[in-house]
Enzyme design. Structure first.
Site, PDB file in Angstrom:
ATOM      1  N   HIS A 195       0.831  -1.201   0.000  1.00 21.01           N
ATOM      2  CA  HIS A 195       0.000   0.000   0.000  1.00 21.01           C
ATOM      3  C   HIS A 195       0.867   1.252   0.000  1.00 21.01           C
ATOM      4  CE1 HIS A 195      -2.661   3.187   1.496  1.00 21.01           C
ATOM      5  NE2 HIS A 195      -3.643   2.475   0.996  1.00 21.01           N
ATOM      6  N   VAL A 254      -5.589  -8.328   2.154  1.00 25.63           N
ATOM      7  CA  VAL A 254      -6.706  -8.657   1.267  1.00 25.63           C
ATOM      8  C   VAL A 254      -6.341  -8.357  -0.179  1.00 25.63           C
ATOM      9  CG1 VAL A 254      -8.361  -8.124   3.101  1.00 25.63           C
ATOM     10  CG2 VAL A 254      -7.794  -6.369   1.410  1.00 25.63           C
TER      11      VAL A 254
END
Length: 311
Positions: A195, A254
């Protein structure tokens, strides 16, 4: 005073518009994907749970199948490992919570609601295990929110983020290389999308790269979608390596919006499109870290270390 009230009103209106805009963009990004059946997922928000709760805190995802196969699998692993504790769920992303509630009718607690539910249920000892990759902004926000409830429980213990000590990096490196070993043929660059964050904790990605390199995993590369190293940095490294193919996989718990859109989407700025435009054959693996048994076991161990502190 009137000027102050007017300024506050304007700020509230701007905040509302920004939230609505973010929600609309979020739904638009998701609309071209089959996210799966939400009814197969358990939000773990039942009451009457006893005096010991293990609250699993995740950022969350609206991709139903990924949520069940990653966060849900982690929660199940924790419940299996610690049957004397009642495992419950909380997400930190209110946008995801609201979107899932509106689209699927599934109610997922945010951290505040989960803590209030624990108080109402008469929980005496609260253990909290985050699924966060690092001890960044969100982890510190969670720690601060728990501090506000210090007097509501006899004891609160908090588990470590996934990557906290050197052993964690070694275990994750082993897990991701085992999961992608079939692609490691010397002609394929295996690129992981993290991220990324503006916090100092963004250094975890550079450290992960170092651990992989020192372990002899020379065809593995770590980048981020919102910080450094960027996809452009990875592209340069892949070019220097003389590879023919590229495998992309998320370095996130995820496989949600970032994985499906920023990594594997068809937009020209997605990682897949960037590498394809450079002439590479690209394979996208839409599996979150939570699908790897070794990652689930590492989180179970972190939770166990926190539970060992319970008096």
């Amino acid at each position: 005073m009137k000027k102050l009230l007017a300024m506050l009103l304007i700020l509230c209106m701007v905040s509302g518009l920004l939230a609505a805009s973010a929600g609309a963009a979020f739904a638009e990004d998701e609309e071209n994907h089959n996210t799966g059946d939400a009814s197969l997922d358990d939000p773990l928000n039942a009451d009457g749970i006893g005096e010991k709760e293990l609250l699993v805190v995740s950022f969350g995802t609206s991709f139903n199948d990924s949520r069940r196969l990653t966060i849900g699998a982690i929660e199940k692993a924790l419940q299996d490992a610690y049957p004397d504790w009642s495992v419950r769920r909380a997400f930190t992303s209110q946008i995801i919570i609201d979107h899932v509630a509106k689209r699927d009718g599934e109610i997922i607690d945010n951290v505040h609601d989960a803590l209030e539910r624990a108080v109402k249920n008469g929980v005496k000892v609260l253990a909290v295990q985050p699924t966060h990759l690092m001890s960044g902004f969100e982890y510190n926000d969670l720690k601060n929110e728990l501090a506000e409830y210090a007097d509501a429980f006899e004891q609160i213990v908090l588990g470590d983020a996934l990557l906290t000590i050197d052993r964690d990096y070694d275990m994750l490196a082993e897990a991701v290389t085992e999961a992608t070993a079939a692609y490691d043929d010397g002609k394929t660059a295996i690129c992981f999308m993290g991220h990324g964050t503006e916090a100092e904790s963004n250094a975890v990605y550079a450290k992960m790269q170092t651990v992989l390199s020192e372990a002899g995993c020379e065809h593995y590369y770590i980048g981020t979608v919102e910080a450094e190293p960027s996809v452009e940095d990875l592209l340069e490294a892949v070019k220097e390596g003389g590879y023919q193919r590229v495998v992309l996989r998320p370095l996130m718990i995820v496989a949600g919006d970032h994985a499906n859109n920023d990594m594997a989407g068809d937009e020209e700025d997605s990682w897949k499109s960037v590498f394809e435009a450079a002439g590479y054959e690209v394979t996208c693996v839409l599996e979150g870290l939570g699908q790897l048994p070794a990652v689930r076991q590492l989180i179970v161990e972190h939770a166990g270390e926190a539970l060992a502190k319970v008096k």
